[in-house]
Scaffold this motif. Structure first.
Motif, PDB file in Angstrom:
ATOM      1  N   THR A  23       0.860  -1.179   0.000  1.00 21.73           N
ATOM      2  CA  THR A  23       0.000   0.000   0.000  1.00 21.73           C
ATOM      3  C   THR A  23       0.895   1.226   0.000  1.00 21.73           C
ATOM      4  OG1 THR A  23      -1.727  -1.161   1.211  1.00 21.73           O
ATOM      5  CG2 THR A  23      -1.804   1.248   1.241  1.00 21.73           C
ATOM      6  N   MET A  24       0.722   2.082  -0.996  1.00 19.94           N
ATOM      7  CA  MET A  24       1.494   3.317  -1.118  1.00 19.94           C
ATOM      8  C   MET A  24       0.630   4.464  -0.608  1.00 19.94           C
ATOM      9  SD  MET A  24       3.325   4.981  -4.490  1.00 19.94           S
ATOM     10  CE  MET A  24       1.842   5.337  -5.442  1.00 19.94           C
ATOM     11  N   LYS A  25       1.167   5.223   0.335  1.00 19.16           N
ATOM     12  CA  LYS A  25       0.457   6.390   0.856  1.00 19.16           C
ATOM     13  C   LYS A  25       0.640   7.542  -0.124  1.00 19.16           C
ATOM     14  CE  LYS A  25      -0.324   4.416   4.878  1.00 19.16           C
ATOM     15  NZ  LYS A  25      -1.562   4.217   5.554  1.00 19.16           N
ATOM     16  N   LEU A  70       5.523   3.089   1.882  1.00 16.59           N
ATOM     17  CA  LEU A  70       4.966   1.812   1.457  1.00 16.59           C
ATOM     18  C   LEU A  70       4.777   0.927   2.682  1.00 16.59           C
ATOM     19  CD1 LEU A  70       7.057   0.924  -1.735  1.00 16.59           C
ATOM     20  CD2 LEU A  70       4.885   2.109  -1.590  1.00 16.59           C
ATOM     21  N   GLU A  71       3.661   0.203   2.685  1.00 15.75           N
ATOM     22  CA  GLU A  71       3.383  -0.719   3.778  1.00 15.75           C
ATOM     23  C   GLU A  71       2.879  -2.041   3.219  1.00 15.75           C
ATOM     24  OE1 GLU A  71       0.654   1.273   6.397  1.00 15.75           O
ATOM     25  OE2 GLU A  71       2.153   2.750   7.008  1.00 15.75           O
ATOM     26  N   ALA A  72       3.288  -3.113   3.878  1.00 14.99           N
ATOM     27  CA  ALA A  72       2.852  -4.473   3.554  1.00 14.99           C
ATOM     28  C   ALA A  72       2.976  -5.263   4.851  1.00 14.99           C
ATOM     29  CB  ALA A  72       3.734  -5.074   2.463  1.00 14.99           C
ATOM     30  N   PHE A  75       6.270  -5.097   6.786  1.00 15.24           N
ATOM     31  CA  PHE A  75       7.132  -4.073   6.188  1.00 15.24           C
ATOM     32  C   PHE A  75       6.467  -2.704   6.248  1.00 15.24           C
ATOM     33  CE2 PHE A  75       8.380  -1.278   2.774  1.00 15.24           C
ATOM     34  CZ  PHE A  75       9.760  -1.299   2.863  1.00 15.24           C
ATOM     35  N   ALA A  76       7.254  -1.692   6.561  1.00 14.37           N
ATOM     36  CA  ALA A  76       6.832  -0.292   6.456  1.00 14.37           C
ATOM     37  C   ALA A  76       8.083   0.537   6.232  1.00 14.37           C
ATOM     38  CB  ALA A  76       6.107   0.163   7.712  1.00 14.37           C
ATOM     39  N   GLY A  77       8.091   1.348   5.185  1.00 12.59           N
ATOM     40  CA  GLY A  77       9.254   2.174   4.909  1.00 12.59           C
ATOM     41  C   GLY A  77       8.980   3.196   3.831  1.00 12.59           C
TER      42      GLY A  77
END
Length: 98
Positions: A23-25, A70-72, A75-77
């Motif tokens: 997911t892209m913010k 980006l989040e999955a 993962f978050a970064g």
């Protein structure tokens, strides 16, 4: 959970995630991306090694090159993404770590 800035990321953070949804913010909401490729380069002085990520997103809208969160699962970064191609199946975004 892998978290952090792009400088701390490595190819190993993405090697097993090809096909995963991220997911892209974006301003005003989110956009789903799929990691299509995580390619490791042979040599680099960069601590996390050199590698390329290719993400596929929807055809429209095309988001400009920028740093995106980006989040999955696990993962978050934040990653600098550049739109590099567009076809009937969507827009391809690339991140290079070198």
């Amino acid at each position: 959970m892998i978290t952090g800035e792009a400088a701390g990321l490595s190819w190993a953070d993405f090697a097993e995630r090809e096909g995963a949804r991220f997911t892209m913010k974006v301003e005003g909401g989110t956009c789903d991306l799929v990691l299509e490729a995580a390619e490791q380069f042979s040599r680099s002085a960069r601590p996390g090694g050199a590698f390329r990520l290719a993400f596929r997103g929807p055809r429209d809208p095309v988001y400009p090159q920028a740093i995106y969160r980006l989040e999955a699962p696990g993962f978050a970064g934040e990653i600098f993404l550049v739109p590099i191609a567009q076809d009937a199946s969507g827009t391809l975004y690339e991140a290079i770590f070198n």
